[in-house]
Design an enzyme around this catalytic site. Sequence first.
Site, PDB file in Angstrom:
ATOM      1  N   GLN A 191      63.311 164.560  25.417  1.00  0.00           N
ATOM      2  CA  GLN A 191      62.105 165.305  25.794  1.00  0.00           C
ATOM      3  C   GLN A 191      62.109 165.566  27.294  1.00  0.00           C
ATOM      4  O   GLN A 191      62.029 164.617  28.087  1.00  0.00           O
ATOM      5  CB  GLN A 191      60.861 164.496  25.420  1.00  0.00           C
ATOM      6  CG  GLN A 191      59.547 165.179  25.781  1.00  0.00           C
ATOM      7  CD  GLN A 191      58.357 164.258  25.553  1.00  0.00           C
ATOM      8  OE1 GLN A 191      58.426 163.062  25.832  1.00  0.00           O
ATOM      9  NE2 GLN A 191      57.272 164.800  25.053  1.00  0.00           N
ATOM     10  N   GLY A 192      62.172 166.827  27.702  1.00  0.00           N
ATOM     11  CA  GLY A 192      62.133 167.189  29.114  1.00  0.00           C
ATOM     12  C   GLY A 192      60.802 167.812  29.476  1.00  0.00           C
ATOM     13  O   GLY A 192      60.714 169.025  29.666  1.00  0.00           O
TER      14      GLY A 192
ATOM     15  N   SER B 132      58.266 165.737  31.733  1.00  0.00           N
ATOM     16  CA  SER B 132      57.868 165.245  33.061  1.00  0.00           C
ATOM     17  C   SER B 132      58.840 165.698  34.152  1.00  0.00           C
ATOM     18  O   SER B 132      60.033 165.845  33.910  1.00  0.00           O
ATOM     19  CB  SER B 132      57.845 163.716  33.081  1.00  0.00           C
ATOM     20  OG  SER B 132      57.048 163.218  32.047  1.00  0.00           O
TER      21      SER B 132
ATOM     22  N   GLU C 111      53.302 162.961  19.127  1.00  0.00           N
ATOM     23  CA  GLU C 111      53.809 161.810  19.880  1.00  0.00           C
ATOM     24  C   GLU C 111      52.736 160.721  19.996  1.00  0.00           C
ATOM     25  O   GLU C 111      53.019 159.535  19.856  1.00  0.00           O
ATOM     26  CB  GLU C 111      54.263 162.267  21.281  1.00  0.00           C
ATOM     27  CG  GLU C 111      54.985 161.177  22.043  1.00  0.00           C
ATOM     28  CD  GLU C 111      55.532 161.643  23.395  1.00  0.00           C
ATOM     29  OE1 GLU C 111      55.284 162.795  23.780  1.00  0.00           O
ATOM     30  OE2 GLU C 111      56.194 160.829  24.060  1.00  0.00           O
TER      31      GLU C 111
ATOM     32  N   SER D  42      64.011 160.130  28.315  1.00  0.00           N
ATOM     33  CA  SER D  42      64.563 159.036  27.498  1.00  0.00           C
ATOM     34  C   SER D  42      65.699 159.542  26.626  1.00  0.00           C
ATOM     35  O   SER D  42      65.616 160.639  26.052  1.00  0.00           O
ATOM     36  CB  SER D  42      63.483 158.438  26.594  1.00  0.00           C
ATOM     37  OG  SER D  42      62.384 158.020  27.345  1.00  0.00           O
TER      38      SER D  42
HETATM   39  C1  LIG Z   1      59.344 154.229  29.204  1.00  0.00           C
HETATM   40  C2  LIG Z   1      59.013 155.648  29.544  1.00  0.00           C
HETATM   41  C3  LIG Z   1      59.646 156.668  28.879  1.00  0.00           C
HETATM   42  C4  LIG Z   1      59.357 157.998  29.202  1.00  0.00           C
HETATM   43  N1  LIG Z   1      60.032 158.982  28.546  1.00  0.00           N
HETATM   44  C5  LIG Z   1      59.794 160.265  28.862  1.00  0.00           C
HETATM   45  C6  LIG Z   1      60.542 161.308  28.231  1.00  0.00           C
HETATM   46  O1  LIG Z   1      61.406 161.065  27.389  1.00  0.00           O
HETATM   47  N2  LIG Z   1      60.286 162.579  28.604  1.00  0.00           N
HETATM   48  C7  LIG Z   1      59.339 162.902  29.519  1.00  0.00           C
HETATM   49  O2  LIG Z   1      59.139 164.078  29.759  1.00  0.00           O
HETATM   50  N3  LIG Z   1      58.618 161.932  30.157  1.00  0.00           N
HETATM   51  C8  LIG Z   1      58.833 160.625  29.840  1.00  0.00           C
HETATM   52  N4  LIG Z   1      58.117 159.636  30.480  1.00  0.00           N
HETATM   53  C9  LIG Z   1      57.229 159.990  31.579  1.00  0.00           C
HETATM   54  C10 LIG Z   1      55.750 159.814  31.319  1.00  0.00           C
HETATM   55  O3  LIG Z   1      55.256 160.837  30.478  1.00  0.00           O
HETATM   56  C11 LIG Z   1      55.051 159.834  32.695  1.00  0.00           C
HETATM   57  O4  LIG Z   1      55.491 158.686  33.398  1.00  0.00           O
HETATM   58  C12 LIG Z   1      53.549 159.816  32.596  1.00  0.00           C
HETATM   59  O5  LIG Z   1      53.063 161.021  32.060  1.00  0.00           O
HETATM   60  C13 LIG Z   1      52.868 159.570  33.979  1.00  0.00           C
HETATM   61  O6  LIG Z   1      53.365 160.467  34.923  1.00  0.00           O
HETATM   62  P1  LIG Z   1      53.919 159.921  36.325  1.00  0.00           P
HETATM   63  O7  LIG Z   1      54.892 158.840  36.046  1.00  0.00           O
HETATM   64  O8  LIG Z   1      54.366 161.089  37.120  1.00  0.00           O
HETATM   65  O9  LIG Z   1      52.670 159.226  37.025  1.00  0.00           O
HETATM   66  P2  LIG Z   1      51.541 159.961  37.878  1.00  0.00           P
HETATM   67  O10 LIG Z   1      51.091 161.176  37.150  1.00  0.00           O
HETATM   68  O11 LIG Z   1      52.029 160.123  39.267  1.00  0.00           O
HETATM   69  O12 LIG Z   1      50.382 158.895  37.833  1.00  0.00           O
HETATM   70  C14 LIG Z   1      50.301 157.790  38.727  1.00  0.00           C
HETATM   71  C15 LIG Z   1      48.995 157.067  38.458  1.00  0.00           C
HETATM   72  O13 LIG Z   1      47.862 157.911  38.748  1.00  0.00           O
HETATM   73  C16 LIG Z   1      46.992 157.983  37.625  1.00  0.00           C
HETATM   74  N5  LIG Z   1      46.409 159.318  37.502  1.00  0.00           N
HETATM   75  C17 LIG Z   1      47.052 160.501  37.684  1.00  0.00           C
HETATM   76  N6  LIG Z   1      46.206 161.527  37.478  1.00  0.00           N
HETATM   77  C18 LIG Z   1      44.996 160.990  37.160  1.00  0.00           C
HETATM   78  C19 LIG Z   1      43.717 161.542  36.848  1.00  0.00           C
HETATM   79  N7  LIG Z   1      43.521 162.859  36.762  1.00  0.00           N
HETATM   80  N8  LIG Z   1      42.702 160.675  36.569  1.00  0.00           N
HETATM   81  C20 LIG Z   1      42.900 159.325  36.603  1.00  0.00           C
HETATM   82  N9  LIG Z   1      44.093 158.757  36.922  1.00  0.00           N
HETATM   83  C21 LIG Z   1      45.129 159.570  37.184  1.00  0.00           C
HETATM   84  C22 LIG Z   1      47.898 157.701  36.435  1.00  0.00           C
HETATM   85  O14 LIG Z   1      47.135 157.236  35.329  1.00  0.00           O
HETATM   86  C23 LIG Z   1      48.838 156.652  36.989  1.00  0.00           C
HETATM   87  O15 LIG Z   1      48.249 155.383  36.941  1.00  0.00           O
HETATM   88  C24 LIG Z   1      58.387 158.294  30.179  1.00  0.00           C
HETATM   89  C25 LIG Z   1      57.738 157.261  30.858  1.00  0.00           C
HETATM   90  C26 LIG Z   1      58.043 155.947  30.554  1.00  0.00           C
HETATM   91  C27 LIG Z   1      57.328 154.863  31.289  1.00  0.00           C
END
Ligand SMILES: Cc1cc2nc3c(=O)[nH]c(=O)nc-3n(C[C@H](O)[C@H](O)[C@H](O)COP(=O)(O)OP(=O)(O)OC[C@H]3O[C@@H](n4cnc5c(N)ncnc54)[C@H](O)[C@@H]3O)c2cc1C
Length: 394
Positions: A128-129, A131, A246, A163
């Site tokens: 899944q691409g 993020s 999902e 992932s």
């Molecule tokens: C084990 C794992 C597997 C993953 N696999 C995939 C994958 O296969 N494909 C893929 O595309 N992505 C994948 N992801 C990514 C995942 O979808 C993102 O990590 C997630 O959506 C959060 O984005 P970020 O890491 O950029 O955090 P950020 O968006 O930077 O968030 C940082 C913090 O700020 C908080 N925050 C941000 N905006 C708000 C708001 N509006 N209100 C309140 N709080 C807020 C968040 O809750 C978080 O605590 C994976 C993540 C993990 C941990």
Amino acid sequence: MDLRYSKSEEEFRAELRAWLADVLPKLPPRPDMTDWRARRAFDTTWQRMLYDAGYAGIDWPTDGGGRGASPVEQLIYLEELERAHAPYVGVNFVGLLHAGPTIAFEGDPDQRARFLPPILRGDEVWCQGFSEPGAGSDLAALRTKAVRDGDEYVVTGSKIWTSHAEVADFCELLVRTGPEGERHRGITWLAMEMDRPGIEFRPLQTIAGSTEFGQLFLDQVRVPVANRVGDENDGWRVAMVTLSFERGTAFVGEVLQSMELLSSLRALARRSGAWDEAETRHRVGRLGAELDALWALARRNVSSAARTGVPGIGGSVYKLALSEARQQLADLGMDLAGGAGLSWDDLDARDGSGPLMNRELVSTWVHSLSRTIAAGTSQIQRNIIAERILGMPK
Ligand SMILES: Cc1cc2nc3c(=O)[nH]c(=O)nc-3n(C[C@H](O)[C@H](O)[C@H](O)COP(=O)(O)OP(=O)(O)OC[C@H]3O[C@@H](n4cnc5c(N)ncnc54)[C@H](O)[C@@H]3O)c2cc1C
């Protein structure tokens, strides 16, 4: 309302149970967690066995090649697999549980014929691409760009936390086809072949010591327009379908697994003497009630998906509650493990008094940390529930 299982449902359970008893002992040993090639081979072999026996895509519609089982049969399927300790979907997670269902629901007949059978047979693995380094919670800020060139899109940008990308054949990819300022309106959903020139993958190591995900760098990667699911610039709507699968149904089996873990923790607490403390009994009881409620919610999501084709936005409630319950369960495990929770290695030989070892508890705890982040953070689920389900102001 008749809450008993019908004769045909009981037959379905008996057949499945007999099949599992026959095939599971023939499976090769489970591979090392860090050997992704071997893990792919193991998971896709298991998927092929399910396919040959007619159990692949249990919840997929029959015209998408699946079994089109009723909601009750789907739940029986999950119960029996868990009961028999059958392998999990593993690297087939994206293909089977959200990319495939999205194509079954949103794809055209050619796309369904091209993409769905290889997922069901275990021939093709998906990742899944969605993020990006600058677009996680705020997914609509994504910047990976696709420019139309004849019958192809030329894609340039970067994806992160992808992932299983290391062993994937296809990627469900969100790209920007409209101007950046358009946010949700300028996004398109593509199926990108992973062996195309211009794709570089760099693994990232997690706290669990595994490289289960990494960063993708895309430099003028050509993707056929025929691989676009939905219309150009309508990818946000398609992505919401993907996310509802999902969050709503992909993790349904995990409730049963969590219930089993809880009963092992109860046994551990009895052995260690922790059960004498009221607080331990309270935590176990509370988690048991939580998991019962989650199982009811899971059944509701499965029924809703069977009725309407997609689980719907209620998946956010399920995802939020399951990932947080899972963390509480993991915390309880670590508290019961005491000092043994400081070691990755099993400290004791199995003595027959219980299946639970400290390695499993540590691993569950470490992995549980990511559960409230992956597939959208808890904060984001709370925002969705508040604004889109409860109708509260932003
Ligand atoms: C084990 C794992 C597997 C993953 N696999 C995939 C994958 O296969 N494909 C893929 O595309 N992505 C994948 N992801 C990514 C995942 O979808 C993102 O990590 C997630 O959506 C959060 O984005 P970020 O890491 O950029 O955090 P950020 O968006 O930077 O968030 C940082 C913090 O700020 C908080 N925050 C941000 N905006 C708000 C708001 N509006 N209100 C309140 N709080 C807020 C968040 O809750 C978080 O605590 C994976 C993540 C993990 C941990």
